[in-house]
Design a protein around this motif. Structure first.
Motif, PDB file in Angstrom:
ATOM      1  N   ARG A 189       7.897  -0.604  -8.867  1.00  0.00           N
ATOM      2  CA  ARG A 189       7.364  -1.554 -10.080  1.00  0.00           C
ATOM      3  C   ARG A 189       5.314  -0.714 -10.505  1.00  0.00           C
ATOM      4  NH1 ARG A 189       7.592  -8.297 -10.047  1.00  0.00           N
ATOM      5  NH2 ARG A 189       5.844  -7.307  -9.408  1.00  0.00           N
ATOM      6  N   GLU A 190       5.479  -1.083 -10.963  1.00  0.00           N
ATOM      7  CA  GLU A 190       3.395  -0.369 -12.029  1.00  0.00           C
ATOM      8  C   GLU A 190       3.008  -1.183 -10.835  1.00  0.00           C
ATOM      9  OE1 GLU A 190       3.522   2.459 -13.171  1.00  0.00           O
ATOM     10  OE2 GLU A 190       1.539   1.961 -12.538  1.00  0.00           O
ATOM     11  N   ASP A 191       2.840  -2.528 -10.477  1.00  0.00           N
ATOM     12  CA  ASP A 191       1.948  -3.310  -9.321  1.00  0.00           C
ATOM     13  C   ASP A 191       1.778  -2.958  -7.819  1.00  0.00           C
ATOM     14  OD1 ASP A 191       4.464  -4.701  -9.420  1.00  0.00           O
ATOM     15  OD2 ASP A 191       3.669  -6.809  -9.310  1.00  0.00           O
ATOM     16  N   TYR A 192       3.173  -2.632  -8.082  1.00  0.00           N
ATOM     17  CA  TYR A 192       3.354  -2.369  -6.542  1.00  0.00           C
ATOM     18  C   TYR A 192       3.259  -0.767  -6.025  1.00  0.00           C
ATOM     19  CZ  TYR A 192       6.055  -6.681  -5.331  1.00  0.00           C
ATOM     20  OH  TYR A 192       6.137  -8.266  -4.321  1.00  0.00           O
ATOM     21  N   ILE A 193       2.778   0.499  -7.185  1.00  0.00           N
ATOM     22  CA  ILE A 193       2.753   1.534  -7.002  1.00  0.00           C
ATOM     23  C   ILE A 193       1.428   1.571  -6.288  1.00  0.00           C
ATOM     24  CG2 ILE A 193       2.633   3.924  -7.875  1.00  0.00           C
ATOM     25  CD1 ILE A 193       4.820   2.845 -10.155  1.00  0.00           C
ATOM     26  N   ASP A 194       0.534   0.167  -7.123  1.00  0.00           N
ATOM     27  CA  ASP A 194      -0.874   0.620  -7.209  1.00  0.00           C
ATOM     28  C   ASP A 194      -1.190   0.086  -5.884  1.00  0.00           C
ATOM     29  OD1 ASP A 194      -1.214   1.130  -9.666  1.00  0.00           O
ATOM     30  OD2 ASP A 194      -1.290  -0.664 -10.579  1.00  0.00           O
ATOM     31  N   SER A 195      -0.325  -1.204  -4.932  1.00  0.00           N
ATOM     32  CA  SER A 195      -0.845  -1.276  -3.770  1.00  0.00           C
ATOM     33  C   SER A 195      -0.840  -0.675  -3.084  1.00  0.00           C
ATOM     34  CB  SER A 195      -0.646  -3.491  -4.075  1.00  0.00           C
ATOM     35  OG  SER A 195       1.500  -2.731  -4.005  1.00  0.00           O
ATOM     36  N   THR A 196       0.641   0.014  -2.706  1.00  0.00           N
ATOM     37  CA  THR A 196       1.301   1.035  -2.418  1.00  0.00           C
ATOM     38  C   THR A 196      -0.350   1.802  -1.802  1.00  0.00           C
ATOM     39  OG1 THR A 196       3.034   0.668  -2.735  1.00  0.00           O
ATOM     40  CG2 THR A 196       3.041   2.178  -1.444  1.00  0.00           C
ATOM     41  N   VAL A 197       0.149   2.837  -3.148  1.00  0.00           N
ATOM     42  CA  VAL A 197      -1.224   3.125  -3.114  1.00  0.00           C
ATOM     43  C   VAL A 197      -2.656   3.301  -1.844  1.00  0.00           C
ATOM     44  CG1 VAL A 197      -3.097   5.397  -4.549  1.00  0.00           C
ATOM     45  CG2 VAL A 197      -0.232   4.562  -4.807  1.00  0.00           C
ATOM     46  N   ALA A 198      -2.945   2.341  -2.799  1.00  0.00           N
ATOM     47  CA  ALA A 198      -3.963   1.382  -1.600  1.00  0.00           C
ATOM     48  C   ALA A 198      -3.714   1.128  -0.414  1.00  0.00           C
ATOM     49  CB  ALA A 198      -4.403   0.241  -2.683  1.00  0.00           C
ATOM     50  N   LEU A 199      -2.949   0.902  -0.345  1.00  0.00           N
ATOM     51  CA  LEU A 199      -2.797   0.787   1.060  1.00  0.00           C
ATOM     52  C   LEU A 199      -2.924   1.835   1.743  1.00  0.00           C
ATOM     53  CD1 LEU A 199      -1.676  -1.315   3.645  1.00  0.00           C
ATOM     54  CD2 LEU A 199      -0.021  -1.080   2.939  1.00  0.00           C
ATOM     55  N   VAL A 200      -1.988   2.869   1.664  1.00  0.00           N
ATOM     56  CA  VAL A 200      -1.854   4.564   2.134  1.00  0.00           C
ATOM     57  C   VAL A 200      -2.772   5.226   1.838  1.00  0.00           C
ATOM     58  CG1 VAL A 200      -0.535   6.477   1.701  1.00  0.00           C
ATOM     59  CG2 VAL A 200       0.897   4.245   1.391  1.00  0.00           C
ATOM     60  N   LYS A 201      -3.855   4.875   1.521  1.00  0.00           N
ATOM     61  CA  LYS A 201      -5.008   5.256   1.426  1.00  0.00           C
ATOM     62  C   LYS A 201      -5.945   4.502   2.576  1.00  0.00           C
ATOM     63  CE  LYS A 201      -5.843   7.315  -3.754  1.00  0.00           C
ATOM     64  NZ  LYS A 201      -6.415   6.859  -4.936  1.00  0.00           N
ATOM     65  N   SER A 202      -5.716   3.339   2.742  1.00  0.00           N
ATOM     66  CA  SER A 202      -6.742   3.149   3.653  1.00  0.00           C
ATOM     67  C   SER A 202      -6.404   3.515   5.162  1.00  0.00           C
ATOM     68  CB  SER A 202      -6.395   1.704   3.624  1.00  0.00           C
ATOM     69  OG  SER A 202      -5.891   0.686   4.177  1.00  0.00           O
ATOM     70  N   ASN A 203      -4.399   3.476   5.172  1.00  0.00           N
ATOM     71  CA  ASN A 203      -4.085   3.745   5.914  1.00  0.00           C
ATOM     72  C   ASN A 203      -4.793   5.602   6.598  1.00  0.00           C
ATOM     73  OD1 ASN A 203      -3.086   1.233   6.937  1.00  0.00           O
ATOM     74  ND2 ASN A 203      -1.368   2.224   6.694  1.00  0.00           N
ATOM     75  N   ARG A 204      -4.891   6.333   5.685  1.00  0.00           N
ATOM     76  CA  ARG A 204      -4.656   7.601   5.562  1.00  0.00           C
ATOM     77  C   ARG A 204      -6.190   8.206   6.775  1.00  0.00           C
ATOM     78  NH1 ARG A 204      -6.863  11.656   2.933  1.00  0.00           N
ATOM     79  NH2 ARG A 204      -6.001  13.536   3.029  1.00  0.00           N
ATOM     80  N   THR A 205      -7.207   6.875   6.092  1.00  0.00           N
ATOM     81  CA  THR A 205      -8.092   7.237   6.531  1.00  0.00           C
ATOM     82  C   THR A 205      -8.291   6.963   7.393  1.00  0.00           C
ATOM     83  OG1 THR A 205      -9.578   6.309   4.040  1.00  0.00           O
ATOM     84  CG2 THR A 205     -11.005   6.662   6.340  1.00  0.00           C
ATOM     85  N   LEU A 206      -8.147   5.854   8.671  1.00  0.00           N
ATOM     86  CA  LEU A 206      -7.494   5.874   9.753  1.00  0.00           C
ATOM     87  C   LEU A 206      -6.580   6.818  10.496  1.00  0.00           C
ATOM     88  CD1 LEU A 206      -6.260   2.272   9.865  1.00  0.00           C
ATOM     89  CD2 LEU A 206      -8.334   2.918  11.111  1.00  0.00           C
ATOM     90  N   VAL A 207      -6.317   7.749   9.900  1.00  0.00           N
ATOM     91  CA  VAL A 207      -5.566   8.867  10.670  1.00  0.00           C
ATOM     92  C   VAL A 207      -6.156   9.796  10.467  1.00  0.00           C
ATOM     93  CG1 VAL A 207      -3.482  10.428  11.018  1.00  0.00           C
ATOM     94  CG2 VAL A 207      -2.673   7.963  10.082  1.00  0.00           C
TER      95      VAL A 207
END
Lengths: 330, 44
Positions: A264-282
């Motif tokens: 679902r569209e809203d879950y895509i947005d939240s997943t992308v945002a979460l992954v982007k922030s975790n990606r920075t940590l890695v």
């Protein structure tokens, strides 16, 4: 004083030079892990899907079928398993709850997935199951390992309860994130009926008596952010059929479900945002800090050498004494 | 000799720091009290 400062700078230079590879190759593999207490939910939708009406035993078109997927980290169980496994373990209790257009339950399948918190390799322990049946998973499920590679992986299919390759099909950009695209095809496979059926009074055992069997095929697609190994998007072209037996009234087969399942569209947005922030940590652990520390070490070493060189040079020019004239040979 | 001692000190501190941080790890926390969902959530 200058020599003391030079030595301190040298010590710092060695400190940062050592920290750089230690952080990347020693600390990162040990610190990067899935938290044992993670809770996440996901909503997927299949628009204009086909769904079996168990009242008439006929397939009908419906505007939407929704799948609610929850994964909940079971900390107590993971601590129990860690004692015998001797490594960091995550236990995910999951539920795939399928809802029809009328809001009623179509199916619900619980599962327990136990895996290594660092590598995502499955860990086998009592309690590992799909829909109450014990299983022994091979390969990954739901998430890829940190620093995902451009290669095929083994992926566990909970419906068919088989492990099959999920193929790396290339690199793409999904909403500003570079991702690896993976695809797995599960051919038509006979699968078990869910323990909980949508109609009261019908059980897997009573259906089995009619001789009717359940078959399933799917094309599973994942777009995975490679640093975190987290899928940012997923799709499934999913088909289920009931075949043979007296339940179908002489028909050879009937579609139980067919649909193109998408996040679902809203879950895509939240997943992308979460992954982007975790990606920075890695990135911080694998690239920014190691390279930064190495550069800092070089600067500190240069400064230290400079101070050392200046410390050895005479500070003020000494007064020149008139040299005694040397005897000259005739 | 002094330079060697300084370099060894820097290396030792780096090793101690990294080993300590990795040994400490992160706390496991507690199992979420939230249930496994059987209704469609409005938003993430």
């Amino acid at each position: 004083m200058r020599r003391k400062a030079g030595l301190v700078l040298l010590a710092l230079a060695v400190f940062f030079a050592a920290l750089s590879p230690l952080l990347r190759w020693y600390a990162f593999p040990r610190l990067a892990k899935i938290p044992a207490n993670q809770y996440q939910d996901m909503v997927l939708e299949a628009k204009d899907a086909t769904l079996l009406d168990y009242g008439t035993m006929k397939a009908r078109k419906v505007p939407e079928v929704t799948i609610v997927q929850t994964l909940k980290g079971n900390v107590e169980e993971s601590e129990k398993i860690e004692k015998t496994a001797g490594r960091d373990v995550v236990v995910w209790d999951g539920l795939s709850y399928v809802v029809g257009p009328d809001g009623k339950m179509v199916s619900k399948i619980p599962e327990r997935y136990i895996f290594d918190a660092h590598t995502q390799e499955p860990v086998h322990a009592t309690g590992e199951m799909v829909d109450g049946d014990p299983v022994k998973r091979q390969g990954i499920e739901f998430k890829w390992p940190f620093l995902t590679e451009k290669r095929d992986y083994e992926y566990f299919d909970a419906q068919a309860r088989v492990t099959a390759p999920i193929h790396y099909k290339g690199t793409q950009n999904f909403r500003g994130v570079d991702v690896y695209y993976f695809e797995q095809t599960i051919p038509w496979t006979k699968v078990r009926f869910p323990k909980t059926m949508p109609v009261e009074g019908i059980t897997p055992e009573s259906v089995a008596k009619t001789g009717t069997t359940r078959w399933y095929t799917t094309v599973r697609k994942f777009w995975v952010e490679p640093l975190t190994g987290a899928p940012v998007y997923g799709e499934e072209i999913h088909k289920e059929e009931l075949r043979g037996g007296t339940l179908l009234g002489g028909r050879e087969k009937v579609t139980a479900f067919a649909g193109h399942v998408k996040m679902r569209e809203d879950y895509i947005d939240s997943t992308v945002a979460l992954v982007k922030s975790n990606r920075t940590l890695v990135l911080l652990m694998t690239s920014y800090l190691p390279w930064g520390f190495l550069a800092l070490a070089l600067v500190l070493l240069s400064l230290s050498l400079y101070l050392e060189a200046r410390g050895r040079r005479p500070g003020d020019p000494r007064p020149t004494k008139d040299a005694e004239p040397e005897p000259v040979n005739a | 000799m002094r330079a060697l001692i300084a370099a060894a000190t820097g290396l030792a501190v780096a090793l101690v720091l990294v080993f300590t941080i990795t040994a400490l790890g992160s706390p496991a926390g507690e199992t979420s009290p939230k249930p496994l969902l059987t209704t469609v959530p409005a938003h993430p």
